[in-house]
Scaffold this active site. Structure first.
Site, PDB file in Angstrom:
ATOM      1  N   PHE A  86       0.861  -0.975  -0.100  1.00 36.77           N
ATOM      2  CA  PHE A  86       0.196  -0.042   0.023  1.00 36.77           C
ATOM      3  C   PHE A  86       1.019   1.228  -0.177  1.00 36.77           C
ATOM      4  CE2 PHE A  86      -3.515   2.988   0.781  1.00 36.77           C
ATOM      5  CZ  PHE A  86      -2.678   3.809   1.731  1.00 36.77           C
TER       6      PHE A  86
ATOM      7  N   LEU B  85       0.803   5.124   0.347  1.00 38.13           N
ATOM      8  CA  LEU B  85       0.363   6.697  -0.041  1.00 38.13           C
ATOM      9  C   LEU B  85       1.643   7.607   0.785  1.00 38.13           C
ATOM     10  CD1 LEU B  85      -1.884   8.857   1.202  1.00 38.13           C
ATOM     11  CD2 LEU B  85      -2.016   7.993   3.721  1.00 38.13           C
TER      12      LEU B  85
ATOM     13  N   GLU C 155       4.928  10.092   1.529  1.00 36.71           N
ATOM     14  CA  GLU C 155       5.693  10.376  -0.379  1.00 36.71           C
ATOM     15  C   GLU C 155       6.859  11.646   1.078  1.00 36.71           C
ATOM     16  OE1 GLU C 155       3.948  12.555  -2.570  1.00 36.71           O
ATOM     17  OE2 GLU C 155       2.263  11.161  -3.380  1.00 36.71           O
TER      18      GLU C 155
ATOM     19  N   SER D 263       2.546  13.274   8.298  1.00 39.65           N
ATOM     20  CA  SER D 263       1.656  13.163   8.443  1.00 39.65           C
ATOM     21  C   SER D 263       0.093  14.181   7.940  1.00 39.65           C
ATOM     22  CB  SER D 263       1.797  14.367  10.200  1.00 39.65           C
ATOM     23  OG  SER D 263       2.704  13.348  11.186  1.00 39.65           O
TER      24      SER D 263
ATOM     25  N   ILE E   3       7.802   1.899   2.345  1.00 39.72           N
ATOM     26  CA  ILE E   3       6.185   1.254   1.561  1.00 39.72           C
ATOM     27  C   ILE E   3       7.239  -0.137   2.431  1.00 39.72           C
ATOM     28  CG2 ILE E   3       4.971   0.804  -0.419  1.00 39.72           C
ATOM     29  CD1 ILE E   3       4.422   3.499   0.370  1.00 39.72           C
ATOM     30  N   THR E   4       5.811  -0.314   3.054  1.00 43.49           N
ATOM     31  CA  THR E   4       5.908  -2.917   3.115  1.00 43.49           C
ATOM     32  C   THR E   4       5.879  -2.930   2.054  1.00 43.49           C
ATOM     33  OG1 THR E   4       5.116  -1.489   5.602  1.00 43.49           O
ATOM     34  CG2 THR E   4       5.514  -3.829   5.002  1.00 43.49           C
TER      35      THR E   4
ATOM     36  N   GLU F  39       0.953   4.767  10.745  1.00 43.77           N
ATOM     37  CA  GLU F  39      -0.409   5.194  10.630  1.00 43.77           C
ATOM     38  C   GLU F  39      -1.136   5.800  11.691  1.00 43.77           C
ATOM     39  OE1 GLU F  39      -2.880   1.673  10.785  1.00 43.77           O
ATOM     40  OE2 GLU F  39      -1.100  -0.237   9.617  1.00 43.77           O
TER      41      GLU F  39
ATOM     42  N   THR G 128       1.321   8.862  13.573  1.00 40.39           N
ATOM     43  CA  THR G 128       2.316   9.203  14.806  1.00 40.39           C
ATOM     44  C   THR G 128       1.265   9.281  16.022  1.00 40.39           C
ATOM     45  OG1 THR G 128       2.357  11.901  14.603  1.00 40.39           O
ATOM     46  CG2 THR G 128       3.980   9.831  13.470  1.00 40.39           C
ATOM     47  N   SER G 129       1.664   9.873  17.558  1.00 40.69           N
ATOM     48  CA  SER G 129       1.181   9.544  18.579  1.00 40.69           C
ATOM     49  C   SER G 129       0.588  11.033  18.475  1.00 40.69           C
ATOM     50  CB  SER G 129       1.896   9.448  20.422  1.00 40.69           C
ATOM     51  OG  SER G 129       2.271   7.941  19.780  1.00 40.69           O
TER      52      SER G 129
END
Lengths: 380, 380, 383
Positions: B123, B125, B127, B132, B157-158, B364, B366-367
């Site tokens: 996936f 998204l 860049e 964030s 990208i994983t 996904e 940051t804190s």
């Protein structure tokens, strides 16, 4: 009261910063960290410029300055790079024992080459994973004539594969605890390297000694003094580790500041978000406190009035601050902080290795409490 | 309301633990060291119906609920966070949007093979300039003939270098910031798609992470998710919510692994003449870890249950992610500090737990972002 | 580099401690909390005789020409003893602006009186919103032929009820610029001034003061119009660091009391201090104390020697505010339930800690200052 550096101290700080910021190449740092190799040429250069052994007496190759100036140097070095800085700071651990308790002959034979950058020294005290726990040591060195015969195991020895000499703690059946300067090329020494996750330019290893012969001239001081030597060494190391922590924290902070001032998200610089500003302010305050504790400890050491309790406080706070600051600095970098190309990534790993040098929070608190409440105050 | 997993869920946990210990555990050390993902695991786990856990049975998926998914995620992350990351992208970000918004054609072509482990998904998204700030992406997908031409750069990208397909976010209408985005499925062999480089990281070494480039990469219209232009970020809403909840399970898993490691260490290691586990200070730390893990686990499963009831808001998911990713830090850190020197060894998993656990405060959301999402969810 | 006190300073510290131990035992503190005035004129006179009020003034004004470092030593001991009364407000909030901004006539009129202990002063700095921002001052000073008339309302004015004079910053122009502020010395007995006591956690007496057309003669303007902002900015670091010193002294006392309690209180057949975790809590307090010492003393030294100190002052207060809170919390945990009762004195220190945390800016306020000093642009400047 006087909270400022003297002119001479400012000169040392400036010189150390110029050298470190000018010469510690970031790509070299990444390469050495990955391969686990030491910064050889920078070590030689640092020695040439007089930074190694800055606190040794002049007659033994040093600059005749104090531990304070050593602290300033280490701070500047680690600020520029945590790995290279730490490696340069630890090429001569153990020299303290010779400087304080050794003979003139030993200082000439061992300390001068260290200052020249020709040799490295390390210590071999601990026999378990816990560097401070000396309660179950079993390395013995039997005296036969003019030689000692050393048998035992030492663990987690810094620079195990690099050091030329190891100041080794052992027990002689009649003499008691002694320290011997063991030369690496003696027969019967086996070195088992261990791969580390942080401070990779300072390789670790376990040593085992089987009937290793050590000349009597290599015994430091007298019989029965071994533990005093270890205690002194730990004090000086503790202070220098605090300086490593301080410099590393400062370096992490500087990089995070730089990033926050130029990284743009949501149309604003990161530094314009209040949460980020406060993080950076927090970090700055913590570093300032750790700095003054370290400077005060170093000043007291040079004045001959080192306070054990205060040193423990310094080590603990330096370690806490280091980990907290580097963690927050990494967070400010976001995803980039996690990538090995960024310096902050190895600052994070190096911070955890420096942390171990400083002792755990629990140990330091035990040490502080022992002084406050007495040595046998904990009851089951 | 439930406070315990039921028998079926407990059996599922037992079953997946057995499978992971059999198939995944033996690969961890090697692939972590090689910093490579063991791609064979996709087929192996696919054969065990342990990929894309919430994919409905009509597409060949296991059709499990969120609670079960969290059980599996917790168990997998207990063994290895890095490997877990690759497996979770497969069943999460890479395929979830296809499941919800893709045509039946796309589901047949990508989703079902992903379930079987025959195709590996990714996936894209993030860049370089848009972390964030997801709306700040610059990749464009401009109309060309019967499809779109993609241009842009993606990072972090994983599964980037090993994927067969990647679900990419790009602007079909750059003028509409945030809303003009669409999701496309790009195949590895599509001309114009390339892997720029693999990224080395602080932790999650066995997770494959890469930078991808799209250089006039043509994608037929059929491979756009949905019929309309725009609304791509909105399509990710449910997936993001689900992924944030899953982070609770990831954190709990690695926290559990660290906790088990330190319990065992504390019981067998002696310091100052007694097992570490008898020291009151250590007992306090272990108690706090146990408390944290309980809380994390409860938060995670409650969040998962809410999701299954269709009641979980984004705020709920963010609370789970923030709480768990922050709580686990203390656990993995204390595990390291208690182990001191031995914690630094590369062959000791505790340093891996530290570095792997560190990541969770970043992806996904940051804190810091989670804080803002929660505050927004309070209507402020 | 030198971190300790010299011989003279050590003597000052010891003598101050001895004096306050005799004159200001904890029962006296409790008595003053109940007392409406909250201040003991006989003790005040004795302090003046020791030269404390005039410590910072030149000899020609009845002072002894001491430094801020000297004053900080006394403030630390006062904090330790929880000394009640308007010393801080008189000497710092009153004395410093007059010294720095007043002309010779004004200085001669007030400083000797302060030094002798004849004049009690305070400052009405915060307005209704409770902020310290000069920009937000709304009180007005309208010029008249021979002076000004003041209109406005101020909050948290310490010891307004016993002060002889209240220094009041007010806007002399209807503009939003800080150079529109002037400092007026207002007679506290003015008829059209309304002073209402506030019930506060603070051990100091605090008041809500309303100025309704209060007349101030021309020669009670400190310096000139528009200088008020600068004068406040100048006294600010002294006030902030002064507060840190008081907190440091009090923190030290809390630490000692708690360690003592831990050694005396027995449970499970042994003193609390025989438990490792209690020892660790005490070590925690020792650490926070040493850290507070270095960071506060750095700020003291810088302010005392006229070095730029905005960042260091903010750091000291940010740190101390948090540290005292932590020390007080840990102390309470060691004391257990009894620490919550008035049987023990800990509650007094807890209140002092809380008030100290907030006055002259809390941690967040000062972190913002630190951030600005590090050249991180903020969205809005506070001053």
């Amino acid at each position: 009261m006087d909270f400022q550096l003297s002119d001479e101290q400012k000169d040392v700080q400036r010189a150390a910063r110029e050298f470190a910021q000018g010469e510690f190449d970031p790509d070299l740092a990444l390469e050495l960290d990955q391969s686990g190799k030491p910064p050889e040429s920078l070590w030689k250069k640092a020695a040439q410029l007089g930074f190694i052994g800055i606190h040794y007496p002049e007659e033994f190759g040093g600059q005749g300055m104090g531990l304070f100036e050593s602290v300033l140097t280490i701070e500047a070095f680690c600020s520029a790079d945590s790995g290279i800085g730490s490696a340069l700071s630890m090429v001569d651990i153990g020299a303290e024992v010779i400087l304080k308790f050794g003979s003139k002959d030993q200082k000439e034979r061992f300390v001068i080459p260290l200052a020249k950058g020709a040799k490295r020294m390390s210590i071999a005290f601990a026999e378990s994973e816990d560097g401070q726990d000396l309660s179950s040591l079993s390395t013995v060195s039997e005296r036969r004539g003019n030689e000692y015969f050393l048998c035992g195991e030492k663990r987690f020895v810094l620079n195990a594969t690099l050091a030329d000499w190891f100041v080794t703690l052992c027990k002689e059946p009649k003499e008691g605890w002694i320290t011997l300067i063991v030369e690496r090329d003696r027969e019967g020494i086996n070195i088992h390297p261990i791969e580390k996750m942080g401070l990779r330019m300072i390789p670790f290893g376990d040593l085992d000694f089987r009937e290793v012969r050590v000349d009597i001239e290599n015994r430091i001081g007298n019989g029965g003094e071994g533990m005093a030597h270890v205690h002194h060494c730990h004090q000086v190391m503790g202070l220098r580790s605090a300086a490593q922590a301080l410099g590393t924290a400062q370096g992490a902070f500087d990089r995070a500041m730089g990033h926050a001032k130029q990284r743009i998200q949501f149309g604003k610089k990161l530094s314009q978000f209040q949460a980020i500003r406060h993080k950076l302010a927090d970090m700055a305050v913590d570093i300032e406190v750790a700095r003054w504790l370290t400077y005060k400890s170093a000043t007291e050491y040079d004045q001959g009035k080192m306070d054990s309790k205060f040193l423990s406080i310094t080590q603990l706070e330096a370690g806490r601050t280091l980990v907290r600051v580097v963690d927050e600095a990494l967070q400010i970098f976001g995803g980039y902080g996690y990538i090995a190309e960024q310096a902050i990534e190895h600052y994070f790993r190096d911070a955890w290795a420096i942390r171990v040098e400083l002792g755990t929070e629990e140990e330091e608190k035990d040490a502080i409490a022992k002084i406050m409440f007495g040595p046998d105050s904990i009851k089951k | 309301m439930f406070y315990e997993l039921n028998d079926e869920q407990n059996s599922f946990r037992k079953k997946v633990r057995e499978i992971y210990e059999r198939e995944v555990s033996p690969l961890v050390e090697e692939y972590e060291r090689k910093e490579t993902f063991p791609v064979q695991l996709f087929r192996i786990l696919g054969a065990e119906h342990l990929l894309c856990l919430r994919c409905p049975k009509e597409y060949g998926g296991p059709g499990l609920d969120k609670v079960s998914e969290c059980i599996a995620v917790e168990e997998l992350n207990r063994i290895c966070v890095g490997i877990g990351a690759g497996i979770m992208v497969q069943g999460g970000l890479a395929t979830d949007p296809i499941l919800h918004f893709g045509s039946e054609e796309l589901k047949k072509k990508y989703l079902s093979p992903a379930v079987r482990g025959e195709k590996i998904g990714a996936f894209a998204l993030t860049e370089p300039d848009a972390g964030s700030d997801a709306s700040g992406i610059r990749t464009t997908a401009l109309k060309q003939g019967k499809g779109y031409r993609l241009n842009g750069l993606k990072t972090f990208i994983t599964n980037g270098t090993i994927c067969d397909f990647v679900t990419v976010a790009a602007y079909t209408d750059p003028a509409r910031r945030g809303t003009g985005i669409n999701l496309f499925v790009v195949e590895r062999d599509d001309p114009g798609f390339s892997v720029i480089k693999k990224l080395r990281k602080l932790g999650n070494h066995s997770s494959d992470t890469a930078e991808l480039a799209f250089d006039d990469c043509y994608v037929p219209k059929e491979r756009m998710l949905g019929e309309e232009e725009g609304g791509g970020l909105g399509q990710l809403e449910e997936t993001l919510k689900s992924g944030r909840l899953t982070y609770g399970a990831r954190s709990t898993g690695v926290g559990q692994a660290a906790f088990e490691a330190i319990l065992s260490y504390a019981k067998k290691t002696r310091r100052q003449g007694q097992p570490l586990s008898k020291s009151q200070a250590i007992r306090f730390i272990l108690a706090e870890m146990a408390m944290s893990i309980e809380a994390m686990r409860y938060m995670t499963y409650r969040g998962a249950w809410l999701f299954d009831q269709g009641l979980a808001s984004m705020k709920d998911a963010s609370i789970v992610k923030l709480f768990c990713s922050e709580s686990v830090q203390s656990i993995v850190q204390k595990t390291m500090t208690i182990q001191k020197n031995s914690g630094l060894r590369m062959d000791n998993p505790v340093q891996r737990f530290l570095c792997d656990g560190r990541l969770s405060k970043i992806p996904e959301g940051t804190s810091e972002i989670q804080h803002l999402v929660i505050a927004a969810g309070l209507g402020l | 580099m030198e971190f300790g006190l010299n011989q003279e300073q050590t003597i000052l510290k010891n003598e101050t401690r001895r004096f306050l131990k005799n004159e200001c035992p904890i029962d006296f503190v409790k008595e003053m909390i109940e007392d409406e005035k909250g201040h003991s004129p006989p003790l005040w006179k004795k302090m003046a005789e020791l030269g404390w009020m005039g410590l910072l003034f030149e000899e020609k004004y009845g002072g002894i020409g001491g430094t801020f470092l000297d004053l900080s030593i006394i403030l630390e001991e006062m904090g330790r003893a929880l000394l009640p009364g308007p010393f801080f407000s008189t000497v710092i909030l009153g004395g410093v602006p007059i010294t720095q901004g007043g002309d010779e006539e004004l200085k001669q009129r007030f400083l000797p009186g302060i030094a002798k202990g004849d004049i009690i002063m305070t400052m009405a700095l915060t307005e209704m919103e409770g902020s310290y921002a000069i920009d937000e001052i709304k009180s007005i000073g309208e010029p008249r032929s021979d002076g000004y008339v003041l209109r406005g309302r101020k909050m948290f004015v310490p010891y307004a009820h016993i002060a002889d004079y209240i220094i009041c910053p007010a806007r002399t122009y209807q503009q939003g610029h800080s150079n529109g502020i002037s400092l007026f010395i207002v007679d506290a007995k003015s008829e059209t001034m309304n002073i209402i006591p506030l019930i506060s956690l603070d051990l100091q007496k605090q008041f809500d003061v309303t100025f309704t057309d209060v007349y101030v003669p021309q020669n009670n303007l400190i310096g000139e119009e528009k200088q008020g902002g600068k004068l406040i900015q100048n006294v600010w670091p002294i006030a902030v660091v002064g507060r840190c010193c008081e907190m440091l002294g009090a923190m030290q006392r809390v630490f000692e009391m708690t360690v003592d309690y831990a050694q005396k209180r027995r449970q499970f057949g042994r003193p609390l201090s025989a438990f490792q975790v209690i020892q660790h809590y005490c070590a925690d307090m020792a650490i926070d104390l040493e850290c507070s010492k270095v960071i506060t003393h750095q700020a003291v030294w810088r302010v005392s020697n006229g070095h730029p100190s905005t960042k260091e002052v903010a750091m000291a207060k940010a740190w101390s505010s948090d540290a005292f809170k932590k020390i007080a919390t840990t102390a309470h945990q060691i004391y257990g339930a009894i620490g919550f009762t008035k049987d023990q004195d800990l509650y007094l220190y807890f209140r002092f800690a809380k008030a100290g945390e907030i006055t002259f800016g809390d941690t967040n306020f000062h972190k913002e200052v630190v951030a600005r000093e590090m050249d991180l642009q903020g969205v809005k400047a506070l001053r």
